[in-house]
Scaffold this motif. Sequence first.
Motif, PDB file in Angstrom:
ATOM      1  N   PRO A   1      15.067  46.725  11.770  1.00  0.00           N
ATOM      2  CA  PRO A   1      15.244  47.807  12.727  1.00  0.00           C
ATOM      3  C   PRO A   1      15.807  49.034  12.036  1.00  0.00           C
ATOM      4  O   PRO A   1      16.479  48.924  11.022  1.00  0.00           O
ATOM      5  CB  PRO A   1      16.266  47.242  13.699  1.00  0.00           C
ATOM      6  CG  PRO A   1      17.031  46.280  12.871  1.00  0.00           C
ATOM      7  CD  PRO A   1      16.047  45.684  11.931  1.00  0.00           C
ATOM      8  N   ARG A   2      15.500  50.164  12.579  1.00  0.00           N
ATOM      9  CA  ARG A   2      16.083  51.371  12.033  1.00  0.00           C
ATOM     10  C   ARG A   2      17.415  51.559  12.690  1.00  0.00           C
ATOM     11  O   ARG A   2      17.525  51.557  13.901  1.00  0.00           O
ATOM     12  CB  ARG A   2      15.197  52.567  12.339  1.00  0.00           C
ATOM     13  CG  ARG A   2      13.943  52.536  11.524  1.00  0.00           C
ATOM     14  CD  ARG A   2      12.863  53.297  12.196  1.00  0.00           C
ATOM     15  NE  ARG A   2      11.596  52.684  11.832  1.00  0.00           N
ATOM     16  CZ  ARG A   2      10.740  53.191  10.962  1.00  0.00           C
ATOM     17  NH1 ARG A   2      10.990  54.317  10.386  1.00  0.00           N
ATOM     18  NH2 ARG A   2       9.644  52.559  10.667  1.00  0.00           N
ATOM     19  N   GLN A   3      18.399  51.750  11.897  1.00  0.00           N
ATOM     20  CA  GLN A   3      19.736  51.992  12.385  1.00  0.00           C
ATOM     21  C   GLN A   3      19.970  53.469  12.416  1.00  0.00           C
ATOM     22  O   GLN A   3      19.351  54.210  11.689  1.00  0.00           O
ATOM     23  CB  GLN A   3      20.727  51.404  11.389  1.00  0.00           C
ATOM     24  CG  GLN A   3      20.966  49.966  11.646  1.00  0.00           C
ATOM     25  CD  GLN A   3      21.965  49.835  12.731  1.00  0.00           C
ATOM     26  OE1 GLN A   3      23.128  50.099  12.526  1.00  0.00           O
ATOM     27  NE2 GLN A   3      21.527  49.470  13.903  1.00  0.00           N
TER      28      GLN A   3
ATOM     29  N   PHE B   1      17.488  40.191  15.358  1.00  0.00           N
ATOM     30  CA  PHE B   1      17.010  41.439  15.959  1.00  0.00           C
ATOM     31  C   PHE B   1      15.512  41.360  16.249  1.00  0.00           C
ATOM     32  O   PHE B   1      15.048  41.805  17.299  1.00  0.00           O
ATOM     33  CB  PHE B   1      17.317  42.657  15.088  1.00  0.00           C
ATOM     34  CG  PHE B   1      16.799  43.925  15.712  1.00  0.00           C
ATOM     35  CD1 PHE B   1      17.462  44.515  16.779  1.00  0.00           C
ATOM     36  CD2 PHE B   1      15.598  44.490  15.294  1.00  0.00           C
ATOM     37  CE1 PHE B   1      16.952  45.646  17.409  1.00  0.00           C
ATOM     38  CE2 PHE B   1      15.086  45.614  15.916  1.00  0.00           C
ATOM     39  CZ  PHE B   1      15.766  46.195  16.977  1.00  0.00           C
TER      40      PHE B   1
ATOM     41  N   ILE C   1      15.079  39.584  19.346  1.00  0.00           N
ATOM     42  CA  ILE C   1      15.417  40.449  20.486  1.00  0.00           C
ATOM     43  C   ILE C   1      14.199  41.271  20.895  1.00  0.00           C
ATOM     44  O   ILE C   1      13.891  41.427  22.084  1.00  0.00           O
ATOM     45  CB  ILE C   1      16.597  41.391  20.118  1.00  0.00           C
ATOM     46  CG1 ILE C   1      17.910  40.604  20.037  1.00  0.00           C
ATOM     47  CG2 ILE C   1      16.719  42.547  21.110  1.00  0.00           C
ATOM     48  CD1 ILE C   1      19.102  41.411  19.528  1.00  0.00           C
TER      49      ILE C   1
ATOM     50  N   TYR D   1      14.193  43.011  26.658  1.00  0.00           N
ATOM     51  CA  TYR D   1      14.342  44.126  25.713  1.00  0.00           C
ATOM     52  C   TYR D   1      13.030  44.922  25.663  1.00  0.00           C
ATOM     53  O   TYR D   1      12.111  44.623  24.917  1.00  0.00           O
ATOM     54  CB  TYR D   1      14.747  43.616  24.323  1.00  0.00           C
ATOM     55  CG  TYR D   1      15.210  44.733  23.410  1.00  0.00           C
ATOM     56  CD1 TYR D   1      16.461  45.338  23.595  1.00  0.00           C
ATOM     57  CD2 TYR D   1      14.394  45.214  22.394  1.00  0.00           C
ATOM     58  CE1 TYR D   1      16.875  46.371  22.779  1.00  0.00           C
ATOM     59  CE2 TYR D   1      14.806  46.255  21.571  1.00  0.00           C
ATOM     60  CZ  TYR D   1      16.056  46.822  21.768  1.00  0.00           C
ATOM     61  OH  TYR D   1      16.452  47.858  20.958  1.00  0.00           O
TER      62      TYR D   1
ATOM     63  N   GLY E   1      12.039  53.924  16.895  1.00  0.00           N
ATOM     64  CA  GLY E   1      12.949  52.814  17.160  1.00  0.00           C
ATOM     65  C   GLY E   1      14.124  53.167  18.053  1.00  0.00           C
ATOM     66  O   GLY E   1      14.885  52.296  18.448  1.00  0.00           O
ATOM     67  N   SER E   2      14.334  54.431  18.329  1.00  0.00           N
ATOM     68  CA  SER E   2      15.467  54.911  19.139  1.00  0.00           C
ATOM     69  C   SER E   2      16.808  54.639  18.488  1.00  0.00           C
ATOM     70  O   SER E   2      17.835  54.574  19.161  1.00  0.00           O
ATOM     71  CB  SER E   2      15.430  54.336  20.568  1.00  0.00           C
ATOM     72  OG  SER E   2      15.839  52.976  20.613  1.00  0.00           O
ATOM     73  N   SER E   3      16.812  54.488  17.167  1.00  0.00           N
ATOM     74  CA  SER E   3      18.085  54.243  16.481  1.00  0.00           C
ATOM     75  C   SER E   3      18.969  55.472  16.419  1.00  0.00           C
ATOM     76  O   SER E   3      20.166  55.356  16.152  1.00  0.00           O
ATOM     77  CB  SER E   3      17.825  53.715  15.073  1.00  0.00           C
ATOM     78  OG  SER E   3      17.262  52.423  15.171  1.00  0.00           O
TER      79      SER E   3
ATOM     80  N   ASN F   1      22.318  55.211  18.106  1.00  0.00           N
ATOM     81  CA  ASN F   1      23.560  54.638  17.565  1.00  0.00           C
ATOM     82  C   ASN F   1      24.596  55.717  17.239  1.00  0.00           C
ATOM     83  O   ASN F   1      25.782  55.429  17.141  1.00  0.00           O
ATOM     84  CB  ASN F   1      23.290  53.837  16.282  1.00  0.00           C
ATOM     85  CG  ASN F   1      22.858  52.398  16.544  1.00  0.00           C
ATOM     86  OD1 ASN F   1      22.301  51.749  15.677  1.00  0.00           O
ATOM     87  ND2 ASN F   1      23.106  51.891  17.739  1.00  0.00           N
TER      88      ASN F   1
ATOM     89  N   TYR G   1      20.507  44.263  26.995  1.00  0.00           N
ATOM     90  CA  TYR G   1      21.494  44.025  25.933  1.00  0.00           C
ATOM     91  C   TYR G   1      22.329  42.775  26.185  1.00  0.00           C
ATOM     92  O   TYR G   1      23.282  42.501  25.449  1.00  0.00           O
ATOM     93  CB  TYR G   1      22.389  45.266  25.759  1.00  0.00           C
ATOM     94  CG  TYR G   1      21.615  46.416  25.162  1.00  0.00           C
ATOM     95  CD1 TYR G   1      21.616  46.655  23.791  1.00  0.00           C
ATOM     96  CD2 TYR G   1      20.824  47.248  25.970  1.00  0.00           C
ATOM     97  CE1 TYR G   1      20.886  47.683  23.231  1.00  0.00           C
ATOM     98  CE2 TYR G   1      20.083  48.277  25.416  1.00  0.00           C
ATOM     99  CZ  TYR G   1      20.117  48.492  24.051  1.00  0.00           C
ATOM    100  OH  TYR G   1      19.370  49.503  23.499  1.00  0.00           O
TER     101      TYR G   1
ATOM    102  N   MET H   1      28.255  47.500  23.157  1.00  0.00           N
ATOM    103  CA  MET H   1      28.306  46.062  22.883  1.00  0.00           C
ATOM    104  C   MET H   1      29.717  45.719  22.426  1.00  0.00           C
ATOM    105  O   MET H   1      30.279  46.383  21.555  1.00  0.00           O
ATOM    106  CB  MET H   1      27.318  45.656  21.777  1.00  0.00           C
ATOM    107  CG  MET H   1      25.889  45.565  22.246  1.00  0.00           C
ATOM    108  SD  MET H   1      24.950  44.242  21.412  1.00  0.00           S
ATOM    109  CE  MET H   1      25.349  44.501  19.695  1.00  0.00           C
TER     110      MET H   1
ATOM    111  N   GLU I   1      28.762  48.149  18.821  1.00  0.00           N
ATOM    112  CA  GLU I   1      27.646  49.092  18.824  1.00  0.00           C
ATOM    113  C   GLU I   1      27.683  49.988  20.045  1.00  0.00           C
ATOM    114  O   GLU I   1      28.017  49.547  21.139  1.00  0.00           O
ATOM    115  CB  GLU I   1      26.312  48.323  18.821  1.00  0.00           C
ATOM    116  CG  GLU I   1      25.086  49.214  18.751  1.00  0.00           C
ATOM    117  CD  GLU I   1      23.786  48.425  18.614  1.00  0.00           C
ATOM    118  OE1 GLU I   1      23.547  47.518  19.422  1.00  0.00           O
ATOM    119  OE2 GLU I   1      23.023  48.729  17.682  1.00  0.00           O
TER     120      GLU I   1
ATOM    121  N   SER J   1      24.873  52.457  22.024  1.00  0.00           N
ATOM    122  CA  SER J   1      23.455  52.803  22.058  1.00  0.00           C
ATOM    123  C   SER J   1      23.278  53.837  23.169  1.00  0.00           C
ATOM    124  O   SER J   1      23.249  53.487  24.349  1.00  0.00           O
ATOM    125  CB  SER J   1      22.622  51.540  22.295  1.00  0.00           C
ATOM    126  OG  SER J   1      21.258  51.793  22.094  1.00  0.00           O
TER     127      SER J   1
END
Length: 334
Positions: A4-6, A60, A63, A69, A176-178, A181, A221, A267, A295, A297
């Motif tokens: 995943p892209r963070q 992930f 998920i 998700y 990815g909507s990262s 974060n 989540y 989270m 986390e 989001s």
Amino acid sequence: MTIPRQGPLQDRAKADIAQSGHAAARPSDRRAAELAAGLRRSRAMIDPKFLYDTQGCVLFNAICELDEYYPTRTERAIFETHRDAIVGALPAGAQWVDLGCGDCAKSRGFLAHADVRRYLGVDIAVDWIRAEVDRLGRQFPGIDCVAVAADFAQGLDLSDELGDVARMPPVFFYPGSSIGNFPPERAVGLLGAIRGQTGPAGCLLISADLRKDPGVLEHAYADDLGVTAAFNRNVLRVCNQVLGSDFHPECFDHEACFDAAHGRIEMHLVARAPQRVRWPGGERAFQAGEAIVTEYSYKYTPAQFEGLLAEAGFSRCRMWTDARGWFGVFLAQP
Ligand code: AVJ
């Protein structure tokens, strides 16, 4: 394996292996110090990048397959449905800059259709992605494919790699909507750094998860099978490895709550009973019910996210979404 892209570009076991050669003590010391500092705060926290060791990446990926998700499959559907419109809006003869490229999977569908001369895969674990970028280069022999090592949570400067952006306009791709974060101010910082490197004709193709019913968000989540709970608790295992702490992951409950005031999912790992965690050089006591934040989001309305892009210096913006308006793909131009 898909990674995943963070927001803060994820660490992962492969990166650790890459760094664990001879001069290796330093990055791992820095990681341990960062974990200790977070745990000592009055509101304990662990940066989400620590979620992604090898086991965390596997969890992930699980998920992403869950019914609850929705982001991964919704983004995929938006890309597929609107591929032509998106590609049609991109500059010709572009260099495609894949931020947090991992296995390059999300770029393939665009490279097959867009007029791209060059591909830059940017990721923190360059040794690992090099093989993936090489594979991409064999699939697209007409595209010059390059792997670039960068942790863009620490600032993004690709001026050397990009060269003359007026001649070869970059398309920055951050799916990815990262971006969620990052707190909004830091998100604007990263978006502004990207804007500073688009040149006159470059652009940014970026995804953001959108505001919706809090029940839907919290369920995404905190899934019924407990996969996200395992993903979250796994960070305590990572902590034990990196910091040498003695967390018992089973003594913490997973919790996901939507904070409407901040517009974000949080989270948490909540101590089930009073406990004390020790590590070389420090310790931390937790009361029953006390939480570690693992986390954030952030979820945006289309107008809010367009506002962030405008603040970062993008003056034109288009958005594609799904029928429910749950997820947004934004194309931002200077
Ligand atoms: C990889 C940051 C986009 O925020 O939805 C998924 C991470 N955390 N389930 C997200 C995540 C819990 C994910 N991002």
